[in-house]
Design a protein around this motif. Structure first.
Motif, PDB file in Angstrom:
ATOM      1  N   TYR A 367       0.841  -1.525   0.279  1.00  0.00           N
ATOM      2  CA  TYR A 367      -0.265   0.002  -0.182  1.00  0.00           C
ATOM      3  C   TYR A 367       0.539   1.418   0.138  1.00  0.00           C
ATOM      4  CZ  TYR A 367      -3.941  -3.606   1.588  1.00  0.00           C
ATOM      5  OH  TYR A 367      -4.830  -3.655   0.703  1.00  0.00           O
ATOM      6  N   GLY A 368       1.849   1.272   0.521  1.00  0.00           N
ATOM      7  CA  GLY A 368       3.184   1.636   0.619  1.00  0.00           C
ATOM      8  C   GLY A 368       3.356   3.044  -0.941  1.00  0.00           C
ATOM      9  N   ALA A 369       3.024   2.824  -2.174  1.00  0.00           N
ATOM     10  CA  ALA A 369       2.961   4.089  -3.137  1.00  0.00           C
ATOM     11  C   ALA A 369       1.227   4.259  -3.319  1.00  0.00           C
ATOM     12  CB  ALA A 369       3.476   2.392  -4.736  1.00  0.00           C
ATOM     13  N   ARG A 370       0.506   3.440  -3.027  1.00  0.00           N
ATOM     14  CA  ARG A 370      -1.034   3.757  -3.578  1.00  0.00           C
ATOM     15  C   ARG A 370      -1.454   4.666  -2.357  1.00  0.00           C
ATOM     16  NH1 ARG A 370      -5.880   1.071  -0.437  1.00  0.00           N
ATOM     17  NH2 ARG A 370      -4.646   2.402   1.243  1.00  0.00           N
ATOM     18  N   ASP A 371      -0.335   4.811  -1.266  1.00  0.00           N
ATOM     19  CA  ASP A 371      -0.945   6.024   0.062  1.00  0.00           C
ATOM     20  C   ASP A 371      -0.131   7.182  -0.491  1.00  0.00           C
ATOM     21  OD1 ASP A 371      -2.848   4.033   0.619  1.00  0.00           O
ATOM     22  OD2 ASP A 371      -1.357   3.641   2.781  1.00  0.00           O
ATOM     23  N   LEU A 372       1.074   6.720  -1.282  1.00  0.00           N
ATOM     24  CA  LEU A 372       1.557   8.333  -1.574  1.00  0.00           C
ATOM     25  C   LEU A 372       1.487   8.592  -2.389  1.00  0.00           C
ATOM     26  CD1 LEU A 372       3.714   9.997  -1.050  1.00  0.00           C
ATOM     27  CD2 LEU A 372       5.708   8.101  -2.306  1.00  0.00           C
ATOM     28  N   ALA A 373       0.420   7.514  -3.620  1.00  0.00           N
ATOM     29  CA  ALA A 373      -0.380   8.986  -4.827  1.00  0.00           C
ATOM     30  C   ALA A 373      -1.131   9.316  -4.126  1.00  0.00           C
ATOM     31  CB  ALA A 373      -0.737   7.560  -5.664  1.00  0.00           C
ATOM     32  N   LEU A 374      -2.124   8.673  -3.820  1.00  0.00           N
ATOM     33  CA  LEU A 374      -3.200   9.131  -2.542  1.00  0.00           C
ATOM     34  C   LEU A 374      -2.574  10.865  -1.705  1.00  0.00           C
ATOM     35  CD1 LEU A 374      -4.962   6.102  -1.299  1.00  0.00           C
ATOM     36  CD2 LEU A 374      -6.288   8.024  -3.297  1.00  0.00           C
ATOM     37  N   SER A 375      -1.488  10.885  -1.541  1.00  0.00           N
ATOM     38  CA  SER A 375      -0.916  12.284  -0.653  1.00  0.00           C
ATOM     39  C   SER A 375      -0.822  13.150  -1.394  1.00  0.00           C
ATOM     40  CB  SER A 375       0.644  11.708  -0.223  1.00  0.00           C
ATOM     41  OG  SER A 375       0.045  10.826   0.972  1.00  0.00           O
ATOM     42  N   VAL A 376      -0.094  12.789  -2.971  1.00  0.00           N
ATOM     43  CA  VAL A 376       0.012  13.686  -3.820  1.00  0.00           C
ATOM     44  C   VAL A 376      -1.360  14.926  -4.443  1.00  0.00           C
ATOM     45  CG1 VAL A 376       0.346  13.909  -6.655  1.00  0.00           C
ATOM     46  CG2 VAL A 376       1.539  12.774  -5.494  1.00  0.00           C
ATOM     47  N   LEU A 377      -2.963  14.057  -4.695  1.00  0.00           N
ATOM     48  CA  LEU A 377      -4.348  14.409  -4.338  1.00  0.00           C
ATOM     49  C   LEU A 377      -4.363  15.499  -3.407  1.00  0.00           C
ATOM     50  CD1 LEU A 377      -5.998  11.621  -6.021  1.00  0.00           C
ATOM     51  CD2 LEU A 377      -4.456  12.839  -7.727  1.00  0.00           C
ATOM     52  N   VAL A 378      -4.240  15.028  -2.076  1.00  0.00           N
ATOM     53  CA  VAL A 378      -4.418  15.682  -1.549  1.00  0.00           C
ATOM     54  C   VAL A 378      -4.118  17.375  -1.199  1.00  0.00           C
ATOM     55  CG1 VAL A 378      -4.407  15.809   0.801  1.00  0.00           C
ATOM     56  CG2 VAL A 378      -5.185  13.860   0.046  1.00  0.00           C
ATOM     57  N   ARG A 379      -2.784  16.847  -1.613  1.00  0.00           N
ATOM     58  CA  ARG A 379      -1.093  17.892  -1.612  1.00  0.00           C
ATOM     59  C   ARG A 379      -1.880  18.797  -3.256  1.00  0.00           C
ATOM     60  NH1 ARG A 379       3.463  18.747   1.188  1.00  0.00           N
ATOM     61  NH2 ARG A 379       3.309  16.618   2.364  1.00  0.00           N
ATOM     62  N   ASP A 380      -1.817  18.653  -3.637  1.00  0.00           N
ATOM     63  CA  ASP A 380      -2.574  19.494  -5.430  1.00  0.00           C
ATOM     64  C   ASP A 380      -3.805  18.739  -5.845  1.00  0.00           C
ATOM     65  OD1 ASP A 380      -2.396  20.692  -7.620  1.00  0.00           O
ATOM     66  OD2 ASP A 380      -0.170  19.859  -7.836  1.00  0.00           O
ATOM     67  N   PRO A 381      -4.956  19.502  -5.586  1.00  0.00           N
ATOM     68  CA  PRO A 381      -6.428  19.362  -6.281  1.00  0.00           C
ATOM     69  C   PRO A 381      -6.572  19.141  -7.444  1.00  0.00           C
ATOM     70  CG  PRO A 381      -5.976  20.452  -3.653  1.00  0.00           C
ATOM     71  CD  PRO A 381      -5.072  20.408  -4.681  1.00  0.00           C
ATOM     72  N   ASP A 382      -5.073  19.790  -8.096  1.00  0.00           N
ATOM     73  CA  ASP A 382      -5.621  19.855  -9.440  1.00  0.00           C
ATOM     74  C   ASP A 382      -4.812  19.029 -10.588  1.00  0.00           C
ATOM     75  OD1 ASP A 382      -6.556  23.061  -9.586  1.00  0.00           O
ATOM     76  OD2 ASP A 382      -4.987  23.894  -8.590  1.00  0.00           O
ATOM     77  N   VAL A 383      -4.119  17.798 -10.115  1.00  0.00           N
ATOM     78  CA  VAL A 383      -3.814  16.676 -10.586  1.00  0.00           C
ATOM     79  C   VAL A 383      -4.966  15.818 -10.764  1.00  0.00           C
ATOM     80  CG1 VAL A 383      -2.338  14.542 -10.363  1.00  0.00           C
ATOM     81  CG2 VAL A 383      -1.297  17.221  -9.694  1.00  0.00           C
ATOM     82  N   ALA A 384      -4.980  15.700 -11.892  1.00  0.00           N
ATOM     83  CA  ALA A 384      -5.294  14.344 -12.823  1.00  0.00           C
ATOM     84  C   ALA A 384      -5.626  12.950 -12.503  1.00  0.00           C
ATOM     85  CB  ALA A 384      -5.036  14.373 -14.232  1.00  0.00           C
ATOM     86  N   PRO A 385      -6.485  13.014 -11.235  1.00  0.00           N
ATOM     87  CA  PRO A 385      -6.288  11.862 -10.593  1.00  0.00           C
ATOM     88  C   PRO A 385      -7.024  10.088 -11.262  1.00  0.00           C
ATOM     89  CG  PRO A 385      -8.591  12.955 -10.237  1.00  0.00           C
ATOM     90  CD  PRO A 385      -8.039  13.334 -11.769  1.00  0.00           C
ATOM     91  N   ALA A 386      -7.462   9.868 -12.231  1.00  0.00           N
ATOM     92  CA  ALA A 386      -7.376   8.752 -13.182  1.00  0.00           C
ATOM     93  C   ALA A 386      -6.436   7.762 -12.850  1.00  0.00           C
ATOM     94  CB  ALA A 386      -8.013   9.274 -14.565  1.00  0.00           C
ATOM     95  N   ALA A 387      -5.052   8.377 -12.988  1.00  0.00           N
ATOM     96  CA  ALA A 387      -3.840   7.004 -12.918  1.00  0.00           C
ATOM     97  C   ALA A 387      -3.894   6.801 -11.529  1.00  0.00           C
ATOM     98  CB  ALA A 387      -3.008   7.507 -12.928  1.00  0.00           C
ATOM     99  N   VAL A 388      -4.533   7.680  -9.919  1.00  0.00           N
ATOM    100  CA  VAL A 388      -4.418   7.275  -8.791  1.00  0.00           C
ATOM    101  C   VAL A 388      -5.334   6.019  -8.518  1.00  0.00           C
ATOM    102  CG1 VAL A 388      -4.523   8.116  -6.256  1.00  0.00           C
ATOM    103  CG2 VAL A 388      -3.395   9.106  -8.517  1.00  0.00           C
TER     104      VAL A 388
END
Length: 850
Positions: A367-388
């Motif tokens: 789950y480490g990589a998944r959780d870090l990717a979710l953290s990207v979305l929390v920090r930057d809401p403008d990132v496209a979320p489909a990949a996450v």
């Protein structure tokens, strides 16, 4: 020739001085150079010896073993495996397949496959080697246990790894004064065991044991031996886990100096792993060079070890974390997607060789990589979320998917030789139910033995079913496939509970997030950060306290007092978890909960119009987004089966006995319910003493299965269950457990209705969903399950169920169970009925999709 093969192959002594042949001299020199850390000279001598085997072929398998060990030390695992395979074949021909020499090479072959990431093959070879040494239980057996522990650790089975490590330790502790080699092996095992202590949170003991292992290795090994570097590296890891990055960095600096002295022939994988740890400690300490150091390690790992090696994957995640902290989200997500792909390569081989519990343990490490990717979305809401969202889906429901694949393969008839193992699995689960719920005292020894046998059988079945080795089938939950699988006009709401940290130097906390995905529109994914998990979970707890009654299907519903009114809490939950996603009015919702959300159906949440959601919305719950990809096609099935109002037996007698399940009272409302439901389905109801659990073992799986009885929650390995005729008697014949349900053949069953208390409850296992009755019926083959999440009142439930079947047969609902349930619940809402009378029920699964 006269050769102490075992001594040589254990690497515990030089070649016998009595053998003066030129190959013997060269191999002796190679071993001496290796012990001194001079791998280049050791390789030269071994290659010279190999050239002489054309005239002295009896030496060939042994020299191949020496060459293989050198190639393995230099991380050339493909070359090492080829040499070991040839060496094993030669020794088997020369000395027999059960000779000590062949066993040692077999174990070395397992180690090479393990280092190359081929965990399934490594595990098989290791078990073969252990089988040959099990009876003697000497040093070679301890070596095999030591290797098995490392393999199990790599796939996340830390409990199994710790047990194998302890078994090796007991043997080595008895013989540790025999030789320096035994002492260094003993030290290696201590170091390995200390790593498991650290993973379990026992940091002080883990650090103390690592220091003990380091002291022993320094006493018995040359200063530049890689085993000393390994101890320093493990000690650094323990110090880092304890929050001491400066101490860890000092140890790692010494390790890197040792690698430098060994030159180009040091263990590449270990060297890069230690460089990675050194760079990461620099990142934690705010060193300016940290980013450049980590990027350099990643580049070298990709070149030397390949894109999918574990060290490369770890480097991707570490560099991605740097990019997240520095506000470079797109670069971070690119690396995390590559890391997820690398991890995916490990899933198929592990799932093809492990039991169900071991698969769960392995998935929990990913789950480490998944959780870090979710953290990207929390920090930057403008990132496209489909990949996450795709990462989240590919880490959800993997164990259910594998179990369903195994069941389908067995039922296909392609593997008749597996019938005995399948039958034995069923017998074990029935025996465990007898121990848990019967009148006989529970036996810890019998429980443990049966559970261990069950794990072995599950692993053996997995290894003999090729379908489970299709790695891509386990990980191809793409956003495009999910969008295509959704019903027309619906929206997927995927909730996720994940670890989040504002600063990697501080402790992580838990947060909730949610994705929305409209059917057929993979480019329209949205993500919303829902906030800290502790606040979210408190809302759920408060809501359940207001609506969940005491216990029992025979409860009476009383009007709530003003202080306990559920409506404000239901409105607050709607605002917290639905409103931020802004679903269009009237859209069908396909909901994948996570964490505490598994404990509440969403039908009762109060929407903006001031009425429960179910008045305007059809809601379907799924265990994971991967459930969308289960086979939706209908197959022929038998007539409906309705079981209601079982004769549980003497209630007072059960009350007087000390048992883990409650005593079950009669359910007069369920008798009427069963009769009317059976009439609507054109079948006869099974009641009274005939309503036994064995009635489910029908020749033709029923198209619809309706069970009106008591449900209960049992916190042990058997999980929740259902009560049938005889449930109050002093045996287990009236209790149906979740493992027993999973053995039923419900292929072709479109719908299972559990008109029972708490039938949707179970143990919540991270992204794998709820392990309870719904999951068990899905494994058995059911396309959809209606179940409840709290104790339900008897007569209102009977009325709700009758209305449900009237709706199900209405052409307006086209046989859609979620729509039929929503209509009858909306009718209760219109009458002003309390949520306790209708809100516990939810539909899990989309049913048959034509």
């Amino acid at each position: 020739m006269t050769l102490d093969w075992e001594g040589w192959l254990l690497n515990s002594a030089d070649a016998p001085d009595s053998d003066d042949s030129q190959p013997a001299k060269l191999v002796r020199q190679s071993l001496r150079h290796r012990r001194a850390g001079e791998l280049d000279k050791a390789l030269d001598c071994a290659q010279a010896a190999y050239a002489l085997t054309r005239t002295d072929p009896e030496w060939k398998p042994f020299v191949e073993h020496v060459l293989g060990s050198l190639q393995k030390a230099m991380a050339n695992y493909g070359a090492a495996i080829e040499l070991y395979e040839s060496a094993h074949a030669g020794m088997t021909e020369l000395l027999g397949d059960r000779s000590p020499q062949a066993e040692v090479v077999l174990r070395a072959l397992a180690d090479a496959h393990h280092k190359a990431g081929h965990f399934d093959v490594a595990h098989d070879y290791c078990l073969q080697a252990l089988e040959q040494t099990r009876e003697a239980r000497g040093t070679r057996y301890a070596l095999g246990c030591h290797l098995l522990a490392r393999i199990l650790s790599s796939i996340g089975d830390y409990a199994g790894a710790a047990a194998a490590n302890e078994e090796a330790n007991m043997i080595l502790a008895r013989s540790k004064d025999a030789s320096p080699d035994s002492m260094t092996l003993y030290a290696a095992n201590i170091s390995q065991g200390a790593s498991y202590r650290v993973r379990q949170g026992d940091l002080a003991e883990g650090i103390a044991l690592q220091r003990k292992a380091l002291k022993l290795r320094r006493r018995y090994l040359p200063p530049n031996d890689l085993a000393i570097a390994e101890s320093l590296s493990h000690l650094a890891g323990a110090e880092l886990a304890a929050g001491h990055p400066r101490r860890a960095r000092r140890h790692l600096r010494k390790v890197l100096a040792m690698h430098k002295r060994l030159g180009e022939h040091t263990d590449k994988a270990r060297h890069l792993s230690d460089r990675l740890s050194y760079g990461y400690t620099g990142f934690l300490l705010g060193r300016r060079s940290a980013e450049a150091d980590l990027v350099s390690v990643l580049a070298d790992a990709r070149e030397s070890l390949g894109e999918h090696h574990q060290v490369t994957v770890d480097a991707m995640i570490d560099v991605a974390e740097v990019y997240v902290m520095k506000g470079r989200p797109e670069e971070a997500l690119e690396l995390l997607s590559a890391a997820i792909e690398g991890e995916n390569r490990r899933i198929g081989p592990v799932f093809a060789t492990r039991s169900d519990e071991e698969r769960l343990a392995f998935v929990s490490t990913l789950y480490g990589a998944r959780d870090l990717a979710l953290s990207v979305l929390v920090r930057d809401p403008d990132v496209a979320p489909a990949a996450v969202l795709q990462m989240v889906a590919q880490r959800s429901g993997l164990t259910l998917d594998a179990i369903v694949q195994r069941r389908q393969a067995i039922l296909s008839g392609k593997y008749p030789d597996l019938a005995a193992d399948v039958q034995r699995l069923r017998e074990i689960d029935e025996s465990l139910a007898g121990l848990a719920f019967g009148n006989a005292p529970r036996s810890f020894r019998a429980t443990r033995d049966w559970e261990q046998e069950r794990d072995r059988l599950q692993a053996r079945l997995a290894g003999r079913i090729p379908e489970l080795r299709r790695d891509h089938d386990l990980v191809t939950a793409t956003v495009e496939r999910l969008a295509d699988a959704l019903p027309a006009g619906s929206i997927l709401l995927q909730y996720v509970r994940f670890a989040y940290s504002e600063d990697p130097r501080g402790p992580a906390s838990r947060r909730y997030g949610a994705f929305s995905l409209p059917a057929g529109r993979p480019g329209s994914v949205r993500f919303v950060d829902l906030g800290p998990a502790k606040d979210f979970d408190r809302l759920v707890d408060d809501y359940r306290k207001a609506i969940v009654p005491a216990t029992g299907r025979g409860i009476r519903v009383r009007p709530p007092s003003a202080e306990s009114d559920w409506r404000p809490l239901a409105a607050g939950l709607y605002q917290a978890i639905i409103e931020p996603l802004r679903p269009p009015p009237g859209a069908r919702l396909v909901v994948v909960p996570d964490g505490s959300l598994h404990r509440i159906p969403l039908a009762g949440l109060i929407g903006p119009q001031g009425r429960p959601m179910v008045a305007d919305t059809v809601i379907t719950h799924l265990g994971s987004a991967r459930d969308l990809l289960l086979d939706p096609r209908s197959v022929p099935a038998g007539p409906a089966l309705v079981i209601a109002d079982p004769d549980y037996g003497d209630y007072d007698q059960r009350q007087r006995r000390s048992v883990v399940t409650p005593a079950f009272r009669p359910l007069p409302g369920s008798a009427e319910e069963g009769q009317k439901v059976a009439a609507r389905l054109g079948t006869a109801v099974v009641t009274g003493s005939d309503a036994r659990k064995h009635a489910l073992n029908t020749t033709d799986p029923p198209a619809i299965l309706h069970l009106a009885t008591h449900g209960f929650w049992h916190g042990g390995a058997t999980g929740p269950g259902l009560a049938f005729a005889g449930a109050n008697l002093p045996d287990d014949h009236g209790i149906l457990t979740t493992p027993e349900i999973a053995h039923l053949n419900l292929t072709g069953t479109r719908l299972v209705v559990l008109s029972a208390c708490d039938s949707g409850s179970g143990a919540i296992r991270d992204a794998e969903g709820v392990f309870g009755l719904c999951r068990a019926f899905t494994i058995a083959g059911a396309h959809a399950v209606i179940s409840s999440l709290w104790s339900i009142p008897d007569r209102p439930t009977a009325r709700l169920m009758i209305g449900f079947y009237d709706n199900l047969q209405d052409p307006l609902n086209a046989g859609d169970p979620a729509a039929a349930l929503a209509r009858i619940q909306a009718a209760f809402v219109a009458e002003g009925r309390h949520v306790r009378e209708w809100g516990a029920f939810a539909c899990y699964g989309l049913g048959v999709r034509r």
